[in-house]
Design a protein around this motif. Structure first.
Motif, PDB file in Angstrom:
ATOM      1  N   SER A   1       7.793 -39.331 -53.979  1.00  8.63           N
ATOM      2  CA  SER A   1       6.912 -39.539 -52.828  1.00  8.63           C
ATOM      3  C   SER A   1       5.717 -40.401 -53.205  1.00  8.63           C
ATOM      4  O   SER A   1       5.298 -41.274 -52.442  1.00  8.63           O
ATOM      5  N   LYS A   2       5.178 -40.165 -54.399  1.00  4.59           N
ATOM      6  CA  LYS A   2       4.044 -40.952 -54.860  1.00  4.59           C
ATOM      7  C   LYS A   2       4.433 -42.410 -55.048  1.00  4.59           C
ATOM      8  O   LYS A   2       3.670 -43.324 -54.708  1.00  4.59           O
TER       9      LYS A   2
ATOM     10  N   ARG B   1       4.536 -44.114 -51.657  1.00  2.00           N
ATOM     11  CA  ARG B   1       3.200 -44.413 -51.126  1.00  2.00           C
ATOM     12  C   ARG B   1       2.582 -45.612 -51.848  1.00  2.00           C
ATOM     13  O   ARG B   1       1.904 -46.437 -51.232  1.00  2.00           O
ATOM     14  N   ASN B   2       2.807 -45.681 -53.147  1.00  6.31           N
ATOM     15  CA  ASN B   2       2.278 -46.824 -53.905  1.00  6.31           C
ATOM     16  C   ASN B   2       2.929 -48.138 -53.464  1.00  6.31           C
ATOM     17  O   ASN B   2       2.342 -49.210 -53.615  1.00  6.31           O
TER      18      ASN B   2
ATOM     19  N   GLN C   1       4.911 -47.318 -48.421  1.00 11.59           N
ATOM     20  CA  GLN C   1       5.808 -46.601 -47.525  1.00 11.59           C
ATOM     21  C   GLN C   1       5.356 -45.155 -47.334  1.00 11.59           C
ATOM     22  O   GLN C   1       4.579 -44.624 -48.137  1.00 11.59           O
ATOM     23  N   VAL C   2       5.866 -44.543 -46.270  1.00  4.20           N
ATOM     24  CA  VAL C   2       5.505 -43.164 -45.948  1.00  4.20           C
ATOM     25  C   VAL C   2       6.742 -42.285 -46.033  1.00  4.20           C
ATOM     26  O   VAL C   2       7.748 -42.560 -45.374  1.00  4.20           O
TER      27      VAL C   2
ATOM     28  N   GLU D   1       4.343 -48.094 -43.864  1.00  3.97           N
ATOM     29  CA  GLU D   1       3.221 -47.460 -43.171  1.00  3.97           C
ATOM     30  C   GLU D   1       2.783 -48.268 -41.950  1.00  3.97           C
ATOM     31  O   GLU D   1       2.418 -47.701 -40.914  1.00  3.97           O
TER      32      GLU D   1
ATOM     33  N   HIS E   1      -4.593 -38.860 -45.876  1.00  5.95           N
ATOM     34  CA  HIS E   1      -5.383 -38.708 -47.092  1.00  5.95           C
ATOM     35  C   HIS E   1      -6.816 -38.394 -46.678  1.00  5.95           C
ATOM     36  O   HIS E   1      -7.373 -39.049 -45.792  1.00  5.95           O
TER      37      HIS E   1
ATOM     38  N   SER F   1      -5.158 -42.904 -45.247  1.00  8.11           N
ATOM     39  CA  SER F   1      -3.797 -43.440 -45.277  1.00  8.11           C
ATOM     40  C   SER F   1      -2.826 -42.298 -44.972  1.00  8.11           C
ATOM     41  O   SER F   1      -3.129 -41.126 -45.188  1.00  8.11           O
TER      42      SER F   1
ATOM     43  N   LEU G   1       0.033 -39.795 -45.509  1.00 10.26           N
ATOM     44  CA  LEU G   1       0.674 -39.188 -46.667  1.00 10.26           C
ATOM     45  C   LEU G   1       2.098 -38.727 -46.364  1.00 10.26           C
ATOM     46  O   LEU G   1       2.994 -38.865 -47.188  1.00 10.26           O
ATOM     47  N   HIS G   2       2.288 -38.167 -45.174  1.00 10.97           N
ATOM     48  CA  HIS G   2       3.599 -37.604 -44.850  1.00 10.97           C
ATOM     49  C   HIS G   2       3.713 -37.423 -43.338  1.00 10.97           C
ATOM     50  O   HIS G   2       2.715 -37.202 -42.650  1.00 10.97           O
TER      51      HIS G   2
END
Length: 208
Positions: A19-20, A23-24, A27-28, A45, A79, A84, A86-87
């Motif tokens: 998941s991290k 995000r980097n 993408q979500v 995102e 976040h 931003s 997160l999920h």
């Protein structure tokens, strides 16, 4: 109700590291519920801006490599510092199954109380309603024309064959309240009966 299409791709790795990494990459990580086993997927995102940053409500078509699912947004996590995404959680919908959604309220007309100097105060901006996806409106109309100062508009005034309101009957949508300016004007206009001296002046005379 309008629909917005989100293009994404299914994902197999659902751990924190995966998941991290998503995000980097901008993408979500998302999950789709309601169709049996939860379906994990991800999307850019930026693709969600038209769904989130708007006062309107939309259903969603999730296009995952050509496989499409009708859904509604169920939950979103931001976040705490950067805001931003997160999920996100989505719930799959079907044409013959009722769903519950919060629909924006649009007031119509000018309240009589507002014309007389009152102020229209909102208790609710959205109504939680239940109905078939294809029959839910983009917004719900609420006529405030006949509201006088002190009057309230209750959810019982909103009636439709296409949905049922999911609030208690005593829930207030909006009300017309007396403005402070009117109260101030009333206090200033208080008159002293003929032959009587205002209390403050009488006290001054007694001291003299």
């Amino acid at each position: 109700m309008k629909s917005i299409t989100i293009n994404g791709s299914k994902r197999e790795s659902v751990g924190k590291k995966a998941s991290k990494a998503l995000r980097n990459a901008g993408q979500v990580p998302c999950v789709l519920y309601g169709g049996g086993e939860p379906l994990h997927f991800a999307a850019d995102e930026i693709a969600f801006k038209g769904l989130i940053y708007t006062p309107d409500v939309h259903t969603v078509v999730l296009d995952l490599a050509g496989e499409k699912f009708d859904a509604v947004l169920q939950d979103i996590q931001f976040h705490p510092v950067t805001d931003s995404i997160l999920h996100m959680d989505f719930y799959q919908i079907f044409e013959d199954s009722e769903i519950t959604m919060e629909i924006p309220i649009h007031t119509e007309g000018v309240a009589r109380g507002v014309k007389n100097g009152g102020v229209l105060r909102y208790n609710l901006r959205r109504l939680k309603v239940k109905g078939l996806p294809g029959k839910l409106p983009d917004y719900i109309k609420a006529d405030v024309t006949n509201l006088k100062i002190g009057n309230k508009l209750y959810v019982t005034e909103i009636k439709s064959d296409d949905f049922t309101v999911q609030h208690p009957e005593n829930t207030v949508i909006c009300q017309v309240k007396t403005s402070r300016n009117i109260i101030a004007d009333i206090e200033e206009e208080e008159e002293v009966p003929a032959g009587e001296v205002p209390a403050t002046e009488a006290e001054t005379e007694e001291k003299e």
